[in-house]
Design a protein around this motif. Structure first.
Motif, PDB file in Angstrom:
ATOM      1  N   GLU A  53       0.838  -1.206   0.000  1.00  0.00           N
ATOM      2  CA  GLU A  53       0.000   0.000   0.000  1.00  0.00           C
ATOM      3  C   GLU A  53       0.871   1.253   0.000  1.00  0.00           C
ATOM      4  OE1 GLU A  53      -3.440  -0.172   0.098  1.00  0.00           O
ATOM      5  OE2 GLU A  53      -3.256  -2.356  -0.009  1.00  0.00           O
ATOM      6  N   GLU A  54       0.396   2.311  -0.670  1.00  0.00           N
ATOM      7  CA  GLU A  54       1.111   3.589  -0.611  1.00  0.00           C
ATOM      8  C   GLU A  54       1.058   4.105   0.820  1.00  0.00           C
ATOM      9  OE1 GLU A  54       0.000   6.494  -3.541  1.00  0.00           O
ATOM     10  OE2 GLU A  54       0.343   5.091  -5.194  1.00  0.00           O
ATOM     11  N   THR A  55       2.217   4.523   1.332  1.00  0.00           N
ATOM     12  CA  THR A  55       2.283   4.966   2.722  1.00  0.00           C
ATOM     13  C   THR A  55       2.910   6.354   2.880  1.00  0.00           C
ATOM     14  OG1 THR A  55       2.823   4.223   4.960  1.00  0.00           O
ATOM     15  CG2 THR A  55       4.466   3.810   3.258  1.00  0.00           C
ATOM     16  N   GLY A  56       3.154   7.029   1.761  1.00  0.00           N
ATOM     17  CA  GLY A  56       3.688   8.384   1.835  1.00  0.00           C
ATOM     18  C   GLY A  56       4.650   8.690   0.716  1.00  0.00           C
ATOM     19  N   THR A  57       5.298   9.850   0.838  1.00  0.00           N
ATOM     20  CA  THR A  57       6.194  10.324  -0.211  1.00  0.00           C
ATOM     21  C   THR A  57       7.483  10.884   0.381  1.00  0.00           C
ATOM     22  OG1 THR A  57       5.241  12.539  -0.192  1.00  0.00           O
ATOM     23  CG2 THR A  57       4.269  10.944  -1.744  1.00  0.00           C
ATOM     24  N   ALA A  58       8.434  11.063  -0.505  1.00  0.00           N
ATOM     25  CA  ALA A  58       9.655  11.804  -0.189  1.00  0.00           C
ATOM     26  C   ALA A  58       9.951  12.695  -1.380  1.00  0.00           C
ATOM     27  CB  ALA A  58      10.819  10.866   0.075  1.00  0.00           C
ATOM     28  N   THR A  59      10.399  13.902  -1.092  1.00  0.00           N
ATOM     29  CA  THR A  59      10.860  14.795  -2.149  1.00  0.00           C
ATOM     30  C   THR A  59      12.368  14.890  -2.023  1.00  0.00           C
ATOM     31  OG1 THR A  59       8.797  16.048  -2.065  1.00  0.00           O
ATOM     32  CG2 THR A  59      10.691  17.112  -3.124  1.00  0.00           C
ATOM     33  N   LEU A  60      13.062  14.532  -3.101  1.00  0.00           N
ATOM     34  CA  LEU A  60      14.522  14.562  -3.145  1.00  0.00           C
ATOM     35  C   LEU A  60      14.944  15.807  -3.911  1.00  0.00           C
ATOM     36  CD1 LEU A  60      13.593  11.533  -2.882  1.00  0.00           C
ATOM     37  CD2 LEU A  60      15.796  10.952  -3.832  1.00  0.00           C
ATOM     38  N   GLY A 156      18.306   5.580  -9.716  1.00  0.00           N
ATOM     39  CA  GLY A 156      18.212   4.145  -9.900  1.00  0.00           C
ATOM     40  C   GLY A 156      18.387   3.341  -8.618  1.00  0.00           C
ATOM     41  N   ARG A 157      18.250   3.984  -7.477  1.00  0.00           N
ATOM     42  CA  ARG A 157      18.401   3.324  -6.173  1.00  0.00           C
ATOM     43  C   ARG A 157      17.072   3.386  -5.429  1.00  0.00           C
ATOM     44  NH1 ARG A 157      23.286   2.042  -7.197  1.00  0.00           N
ATOM     45  NH2 ARG A 157      24.775   3.561  -7.970  1.00  0.00           N
ATOM     46  N   ALA A 158      17.051   3.050  -4.143  1.00  0.00           N
ATOM     47  CA  ALA A 158      15.807   3.052  -3.367  1.00  0.00           C
ATOM     48  C   ALA A 158      16.028   3.626  -1.974  1.00  0.00           C
ATOM     49  CB  ALA A 158      15.261   1.628  -3.256  1.00  0.00           C
ATOM     50  N   GLY A 177      16.740  -4.356  11.296  1.00  0.00           N
ATOM     51  CA  GLY A 177      15.560  -5.201  11.155  1.00  0.00           C
ATOM     52  C   GLY A 177      14.920  -5.169   9.784  1.00  0.00           C
ATOM     53  N   GLU A 178      13.687  -5.680   9.753  1.00  0.00           N
ATOM     54  CA  GLU A 178      12.954  -5.820   8.499  1.00  0.00           C
ATOM     55  C   GLU A 178      12.775  -4.478   7.802  1.00  0.00           C
ATOM     56  OE1 GLU A 178       9.072  -7.304   9.531  1.00  0.00           O
ATOM     57  OE2 GLU A 178       8.828  -5.741  11.011  1.00  0.00           O
ATOM     58  N   ARG A 179      12.469  -4.552   6.544  1.00  0.00           N
ATOM     59  CA  ARG A 179      12.225  -3.364   5.729  1.00  0.00           C
ATOM     60  C   ARG A 179      10.719  -3.143   5.682  1.00  0.00           C
ATOM     61  NH1 ARG A 179      16.749  -4.782   1.059  1.00  0.00           N
ATOM     62  NH2 ARG A 179      18.396  -5.209   2.573  1.00  0.00           N
ATOM     63  N   ILE A 180      10.251  -2.011   6.214  1.00  0.00           N
ATOM     64  CA  ILE A 180       8.800  -1.806   6.314  1.00  0.00           C
ATOM     65  C   ILE A 180       8.240  -0.821   5.296  1.00  0.00           C
ATOM     66  CG2 ILE A 180       8.751  -2.471   8.739  1.00  0.00           C
ATOM     67  CD1 ILE A 180       8.451   0.543   9.423  1.00  0.00           C
ATOM     68  N   ALA A 181       9.097  -0.061   4.642  1.00  0.00           N
ATOM     69  CA  ALA A 181       8.646   0.862   3.597  1.00  0.00           C
ATOM     70  C   ALA A 181       9.788   1.084   2.617  1.00  0.00           C
ATOM     71  CB  ALA A 181       8.180   2.183   4.192  1.00  0.00           C
ATOM     72  N   CYS A 182       9.432   1.262   1.356  1.00  0.00           N
ATOM     73  CA  CYS A 182      10.453   1.387   0.306  1.00  0.00           C
ATOM     74  C   CYS A 182       9.937   2.307  -0.800  1.00  0.00           C
ATOM     75  CB  CYS A 182      10.753  -0.006  -0.260  1.00  0.00           C
ATOM     76  SG  CYS A 182      12.105  -0.092  -1.448  1.00  0.00           S
ATOM     77  N   ALA A 183      10.836   3.122  -1.361  1.00  0.00           N
ATOM     78  CA  ALA A 183      10.498   4.013  -2.473  1.00  0.00           C
ATOM     79  C   ALA A 183      11.584   3.924  -3.533  1.00  0.00           C
ATOM     80  CB  ALA A 183      10.365   5.450  -1.974  1.00  0.00           C
ATOM     81  N   GLU A 184      11.175   3.756  -4.771  1.00  0.00           N
ATOM     82  CA  GLU A 184      12.117   3.666  -5.897  1.00  0.00           C
ATOM     83  C   GLU A 184      12.475   5.062  -6.385  1.00  0.00           C
ATOM     84  OE1 GLU A 184      10.169   1.248  -8.822  1.00  0.00           O
ATOM     85  OE2 GLU A 184      10.175  -0.526  -7.526  1.00  0.00           O
TER      86      GLU A 184
END
Length: 186
Positions: A53-60, A156-158, A177-184
């Motif tokens: 599920e979408e859980t938010g954003t990041a602005t780079l 090209g990273r995450a 620990g585990e990975r709970i959120a990821c953004a490409e």
């Protein structure tokens, strides 16, 4: 001899205002120079939860001093610290627990962690705190990373948020620990 500690609220308003004005004036030439040059590279990325599920954003935003990352996430485990890193591969597959993102991005021959003399990785960043309502809002400047070319380019990273906090020294990932959120990152 008595020592007193001054906090911003204990300083006279005029002193604080003067300090703020000096800071603003000191930044004005840099802001004007940026306006006259080409615009800073920016990119907005979307985080997925482990459930897909979408859980938010990041602005780079690429800056002359590194990569600024503005986080705006929700529906996270409340009142907890989480490891936050740039990972090697730009693939976020929730089906494999985001293992598709690979290990931490390491543009140099360094070890993981801020507490080690021969660290950190390019992708190492400070732990992030999630508020009681499950939101994470932060701005992080990674001085080892860049956007759109150059040393430490993250294209090209995450971005990965972990389930636990990074201890800043365990190899190879801080035992976060585990990975709970990821953004490409494109």
């Amino acid at each position: 001899m008595t020592h007193s500690t001054l906090s911003p609220s204990s300083l006279p308003r005029t002193l604080c205002s003067a300090a703020a004005a000096t800071l603003c004036l000191g930044l004005a030439p840099a802001a004007m120079a940026q306006d006259s040059d080409t615009a800073a590279p920016t990119q907005e990325v979307t985080f997925l939860s482990a459930e897909g599920e979408e859980t938010g954003t990041a602005t780079l935003t690429g800056t002359p001093h590194g990569l600024m990352i503005e986080l705006n996430l929700q529906n996270l485990p409340p009142e907890s610290w989480h490891g936050f890193h740039i990972h090697e591969e730009g693939t976020c597959d929730p089906e494999d627990g985001f293992k598709s993102a690979g290990g931490h991005y390491n543009a140099g021959d360094t070890k993981h962690g801020f507490l080690l003399e021969d660290g950190p990785h390019t992708g190492d960043m400070p732990n992030q705190y999630v508020a009681a309502d499950g939101t994470l809002k932060a701005q992080v400047l990674n001085t080892f990373a860049s956007l759109g070319g150059g040393d430490g380019d993250v294209s090209g990273r995450a971005l990965v948020l972990h389930g636990g906090f990074d201890d800043y020294e365990s190899q190879s990932s801080g035992d976060a620990g585990e990975r709970i959120a990821c953004a490409e990152i494109e």
